[in-house]
Design an enzyme around this catalytic site. Structure first.
Site, PDB file in Angstrom:
ATOM      1  N   HIS A 233       2.287  12.637  -0.859  1.00 10.82           N
ATOM      2  CA  HIS A 233       0.978  12.931  -0.281  1.00 10.82           C
ATOM      3  C   HIS A 233       0.187  13.829  -1.230  1.00 10.82           C
ATOM      4  O   HIS A 233       0.766  14.644  -1.954  1.00 10.82           O
ATOM      5  CB  HIS A 233       1.094  13.620   1.091  1.00 10.82           C
ATOM      6  CG  HIS A 233      -0.146  13.495   1.896  1.00 10.82           C
ATOM      7  ND1 HIS A 233      -1.188  14.393   1.799  1.00 10.82           N
ATOM      8  CD2 HIS A 233      -0.548  12.546   2.777  1.00 10.82           C
ATOM      9  CE1 HIS A 233      -2.169  14.004   2.599  1.00 10.82           C
ATOM     10  NE2 HIS A 233      -1.810  12.884   3.197  1.00 10.82           N
TER      11      HIS A 233
ATOM     12  N   ARG B 177       2.921  13.534  11.528  1.00  9.10           N
ATOM     13  CA  ARG B 177       2.596  12.225  12.116  1.00  9.10           C
ATOM     14  C   ARG B 177       3.808  11.300  12.002  1.00  9.10           C
ATOM     15  O   ARG B 177       4.037  10.445  12.856  1.00  9.10           O
ATOM     16  CB  ARG B 177       1.371  11.627  11.402  1.00  9.10           C
ATOM     17  CG  ARG B 177       0.136  12.525  11.484  1.00  9.10           C
ATOM     18  CD  ARG B 177      -1.004  12.003  10.628  1.00  9.10           C
ATOM     19  NE  ARG B 177      -0.653  11.938   9.209  1.00  9.10           N
ATOM     20  CZ  ARG B 177      -1.418  11.396   8.268  1.00  9.10           C
ATOM     21  NH1 ARG B 177      -2.587  10.868   8.588  1.00  9.10           N
ATOM     22  NH2 ARG B 177      -1.039  11.399   7.002  1.00  9.10           N
TER      23      ARG B 177
ATOM     24  N   HIS C 265      -3.828   4.505   0.017  1.00  9.38           N
ATOM     25  CA  HIS C 265      -4.316   5.108   1.278  1.00  9.38           C
ATOM     26  C   HIS C 265      -3.787   4.243   2.437  1.00  9.38           C
ATOM     27  O   HIS C 265      -2.579   4.026   2.548  1.00  9.38           O
ATOM     28  CB  HIS C 265      -5.847   5.188   1.194  1.00  9.38           C
ATOM     29  CG  HIS C 265      -6.519   6.035   2.236  1.00  9.38           C
ATOM     30  ND1 HIS C 265      -5.862   6.932   3.036  1.00  9.38           N
ATOM     31  CD2 HIS C 265      -7.835   6.117   2.615  1.00  9.38           C
ATOM     32  CE1 HIS C 265      -6.729   7.532   3.843  1.00  9.38           C
ATOM     33  NE2 HIS C 265      -7.936   7.049   3.616  1.00  9.38           N
TER      34      HIS C 265
ATOM     35  N   SER D 178     -10.996   7.787   2.989  1.00  9.69           N
ATOM     36  CA  SER D 178     -11.856   7.183   4.024  1.00  9.69           C
ATOM     37  C   SER D 178     -12.852   8.203   4.580  1.00  9.69           C
ATOM     38  O   SER D 178     -14.049   7.910   4.726  1.00  9.69           O
ATOM     39  CB  SER D 178     -11.020   6.551   5.141  1.00  9.69           C
ATOM     40  OG  SER D 178     -10.047   7.436   5.619  1.00  9.69           O
TER      41      SER D 178
ATOM     42  N   ASP E 203       2.548   6.592   7.078  1.00  9.16           N
ATOM     43  CA  ASP E 203       2.711   5.142   6.914  1.00  9.16           C
ATOM     44  C   ASP E 203       4.177   4.712   6.831  1.00  9.16           C
ATOM     45  O   ASP E 203       4.478   3.530   6.974  1.00  9.16           O
ATOM     46  CB  ASP E 203       1.969   4.682   5.656  1.00  9.16           C
ATOM     47  CG  ASP E 203       0.483   4.993   5.744  1.00  9.16           C
ATOM     48  OD1 ASP E 203      -0.101   4.731   6.795  1.00  9.16           O
ATOM     49  OD2 ASP E 203      -0.081   5.517   4.763  1.00  9.16           O
TER      50      ASP E 203
HETATM   51  N1  CMX Z   1       6.548   6.834  -5.459  1.00 14.06           N
HETATM   52  C1  CMX Z   1       6.515   6.874  -6.809  1.00 14.06           C
HETATM   53  N2  CMX Z   1       5.738   7.713  -7.511  1.00 14.06           N
HETATM   54  C2  CMX Z   1       4.996   8.586  -6.821  1.00 14.06           C
HETATM   55  C3  CMX Z   1       5.010   8.629  -5.408  1.00 14.06           C
HETATM   56  C4  CMX Z   1       5.816   7.692  -4.728  1.00 14.06           C
HETATM   57  N3  CMX Z   1       5.847   7.618  -3.398  1.00 14.06           N
HETATM   58  N4  CMX Z   1       4.174   9.614  -5.002  1.00 14.06           N
HETATM   59  C5  CMX Z   1       3.653  10.152  -6.114  1.00 14.06           C
HETATM   60  N5  CMX Z   1       4.133   9.534  -7.209  1.00 14.06           N
HETATM   61  C6  CMX Z   1       3.748   9.754  -8.600  1.00 14.06           C
HETATM   62  C7  CMX Z   1       2.267   9.513  -8.782  1.00 14.06           C
HETATM   63  O1  CMX Z   1       1.988   8.118  -8.911  1.00 14.06           O
HETATM   64  C8  CMX Z   1       1.970  10.320 -10.026  1.00 14.06           C
HETATM   65  O2  CMX Z   1       2.414   9.584 -11.145  1.00 14.06           O
HETATM   66  P1  CMX Z   1       1.624   9.664 -12.563  1.00 14.06           P
HETATM   67  O3  CMX Z   1       1.662  11.119 -12.971  1.00 14.06           O
HETATM   68  O4  CMX Z   1       2.405   8.751 -13.453  1.00 14.06           O
HETATM   69  O5  CMX Z   1       0.227   9.210 -12.301  1.00 14.06           O
HETATM   70  C9  CMX Z   1       2.893  11.531  -9.857  1.00 14.06           C
HETATM   71  O6  CMX Z   1       3.926  11.115  -8.963  1.00 14.06           O
HETATM   72  C10 CMX Z   1       2.206  12.764  -9.298  1.00 14.06           C
HETATM   73  O7  CMX Z   1       1.581  12.397  -8.087  1.00 14.06           O
HETATM   74  P2  CMX Z   1       1.344  13.496  -6.937  1.00 14.06           P
HETATM   75  O8  CMX Z   1       0.477  14.554  -7.497  1.00 14.06           O
HETATM   76  O9  CMX Z   1       2.637  13.890  -6.335  1.00 14.06           O
HETATM   77  O10 CMX Z   1       0.578  12.629  -5.835  1.00 14.06           O
HETATM   78  P3  CMX Z   1      -0.949  12.171  -5.812  1.00 14.06           P
HETATM   79  O11 CMX Z   1      -1.718  13.215  -5.111  1.00 14.06           O
HETATM   80  O12 CMX Z   1      -1.434  11.757  -7.152  1.00 14.06           O
HETATM   81  O13 CMX Z   1      -0.846  10.859  -4.928  1.00 14.06           O
HETATM   82  C11 CMX Z   1      -0.209   9.512  -3.080  1.00 14.06           C
HETATM   83  C12 CMX Z   1      -0.611  10.918  -3.534  1.00 14.06           C
HETATM   84  C13 CMX Z   1      -0.102   9.497  -1.563  1.00 14.06           C
HETATM   85  C14 CMX Z   1      -1.303   8.524  -3.524  1.00 14.06           C
HETATM   86  C15 CMX Z   1       1.159   9.158  -3.741  1.00 14.06           C
HETATM   87  O14 CMX Z   1       2.140  10.041  -3.252  1.00 14.06           O
HETATM   88  C16 CMX Z   1       1.572   7.731  -3.498  1.00 14.06           C
HETATM   89  O15 CMX Z   1       1.182   6.843  -4.291  1.00 14.06           O
HETATM   90  N6  CMX Z   1       2.402   7.455  -2.441  1.00 14.06           N
HETATM   91  C17 CMX Z   1       2.747   6.080  -2.090  1.00 14.06           C
HETATM   92  C18 CMX Z   1       1.590   5.375  -1.395  1.00 14.06           C
HETATM   93  C19 CMX Z   1       1.378   5.944  -0.011  1.00 14.06           C
HETATM   94  O16 CMX Z   1       2.309   6.118   0.766  1.00 14.06           O
HETATM   95  N7  CMX Z   1       0.120   6.213   0.305  1.00 14.06           N
HETATM   96  C20 CMX Z   1      -0.263   6.630   1.695  1.00 14.06           C
HETATM   97  C21 CMX Z   1      -0.706   8.088   1.781  1.00 14.06           C
HETATM   98  C22 CMX Z   1      -1.117   8.442   3.200  1.00 14.06           C
HETATM   99  C23 CMX Z   1      -2.362   7.723   3.617  1.00 14.06           C
HETATM  100  O17 CMX Z   1      -3.424   7.966   3.031  1.00 14.06           O
HETATM  101  O18 CMX Z   1      -2.297   6.858   4.476  1.00 14.06           O
END
Ligand code: CMX
Length: 439
Positions: free
Chosen positions: A318, A327, A271, A241, A373
């Protein structure tokens, strides 16, 4: 010039001169290397953006102008000593770089109340959308439609000198922030309370008024809303964002366009949408397990099933953080203090025990800990805001504080249009292996 604007100008014009000097004198300084891994994993860790409002440390979490969340809770002005700080105070801090006095924060509250009138056509645009449109669709459309009011756009068309862009941007930003509670509450009442709208109360503060117009008037809810608006306000500049607002704003698109674009990014499930996904997923789990008080083993099995289905566990992980999000902790402390024995809050606490070791054992997930979240929905739900498809709008209202403070900075610094370089995949293959390919 009114006081807050003058204080901002005084502070920021010094930094603006620094920005210009660095650009001129040190353009050749090398900041680090970019690896192919960084390019292929979402540009993580590359120092590419100038954002002064807050800084995120992977281990410690967010600091706003150097202050952690517990420090803000100590130092920022409050409506009453037992309550949470006023978001107005945080905005002042992010904009001007100083902790405001009580009077400064209350003056800002009054300033926003006087700017809070939303033109009728914005409500008409919302009403023209089907009620099946998601609250974030309605919110983004409403913001875009309000661009008719942009002072920056008019000033630009009138040929204003670029050194005054910040001034018109400041006016847009203040008007936009002031109007967000009314727009958000209008969407909430339209969608979930049969369009039985509630007029603003100009004597209330910004967050208190949002609660009031949504139909909630207890001091408990105001306290929660103020905390909510503080902790979601900013998370340095690279999140989707914030970066979107900066990127779109760099084309000199007006603040309404820039912020509406940011909101469509916030609406993504990786996000801000995660705050509703968490509750959706927990309810799915309750239904699948047939109980709202499952054992750790049942929860653990359910989490493993989610991962096996190729889904993420929302609220965990994250892109930058490598520890429990402060948070999350601020909300956990709030719940420990004010909420006793709520089944949803209990489940959120149970997940905090069960999920990290499971995610940690997957291997590839860099951060197994909860983010903001994971907690927020359970608190809103506890206080009667059960319509979780609305939660991302609340995140969006708060996020305006950080991204729009940054946008005024961008304009006073005279930041140029953002334009990184892209290459076809074969170019990257060439760099890595000495030969390209046709894909
Ligand atoms: N559950 C399952 N798998 C997850 C995960 C979770 N909570 N968090 C990361 N992973 C996976 C990723 O999808 C990625 O998989 P691939 O290699 O198959 O693509 C792998 O682990 C590596 O990811 P990462 O480097 O640890 O994390 P990213 O920087 O790529 O992604 C985030 C960060 C937040 C998008 C991810 O942790 C996620 O999808 N979390 C769940 C959604 C969420 O809570 N989002 C809110 C974030 C805060 C906000 O912006 O509000």
């Amino acid at each position: 010039m009114e006081y807050i604007k003058y204080r901002f100008y005084q502070k920021a014009s010094k930094c603006s001169a620094e920005f210009q000097r660095l650009k001129k004198e040190h353009a050749d300084v090398v900041l680090g290397q970019v690896t192919l891994g960084q390019v292929l994993t979402g540009m993580k860790g590359i120092p590419l953006l100038v954002t002064d409002t807050s800084k995120l440390d992977p281990e410690e979490g967010i600091r706003f102008k150097g202050y952690s969340i517990p420090e803000l809770q100590q130092k920022l002005p409050k409506m009453n000593p037992e309550g949470e700080p006023l978001p107005e105070g945080l905005f002042y801090l992010m904009l001007i770089g100083e902790i405001p006095s009580q009077e400064d924060a209350l003056n800002l509250s009054i300033d926003w109340a006087t700017r809070a009138h939303v033109p009728q056509h914005v409500f008409d645009v919302i009403d023209a959308l089907p009620k099946t449109s998601k609250p974030m669709t309605q919110f983004s459309a409403a913001i875009l439609s309000m661009a008719t009011e942009s002072i920056f756009q008019k000033a630009y068309r009138a040929g204003v000198n670029k050194k005054f862009y910040w001034d018109a941007t400041y006016e847009d930003v203040m008007n936009l922030i002031a109007r967000l509670p009314r727009i958000a509450a209008y969407i909430y009442r339209r969608q979930f309370h049969n369009s039985d709208h509630i007029e603003p109360n100009p004597r209330l503060d910004w967050a208190g008024n949002l609660a009031h117009m949504m139909g909630f008037n207890s001091e408990d809810i105001r306290r929660l809303f103020r905390l909510y608006m503080i902790i979601h306000a900013d998370h340095e500049g690279g999140n989707v964002s914030a970066h979107t607002a900066h990127l779109v704003g760099s084309a000199l698109s007006n603040p309404y366009y820039a912020y509406a674009a940011a909101m469509t990014g916030l609406a993504g499930p990786l996000h801000g949408f995660a705050n509703q996904d968490v509750i959706f997923w927990i309810f799915e789990m309750i239904e699948a397990l047939g109980t709202d008080a499952p054992t750790d083993e049942q929860v653990s099995d359910y989490c493993k099933r989610t991962l096996e289905e190729g889904r993420v566990i929302p609220g965990y992980g994250h892109a930058v953080l490598r520890k429990t999000d402060p948070r999350f902790t601020a909300q956990e402390e709030f719940a420990n203090k004010y909420i006793k024995n709520d089944p949803l809050v209990n489940l959120v606490n149970q997940l905090y025990r069960v999920v990290p070791p499971i995610l940690g054992s997957v291997g590839k997930i860099k951060n197994p800990w909860p983010n903001v979240d994971a907690y927020s929905g359970s608190l809103l739900y506890h206080y009667g805001i059960k319509e979780y498809t609305f939660y991302t709008v609340m995140f969006g209202v708060s996020r305006a504080l950080g991204v729009l403070a940054s946008l005024v900075n961008d304009r006073i610094y005279g930041m140029p249009i953002e334009r990184p370089t892209s290459h076809p995949l074969s170019w990257f293959k060439q760099q890595a292996e000495g030969k390209g390919s046709d894909c």
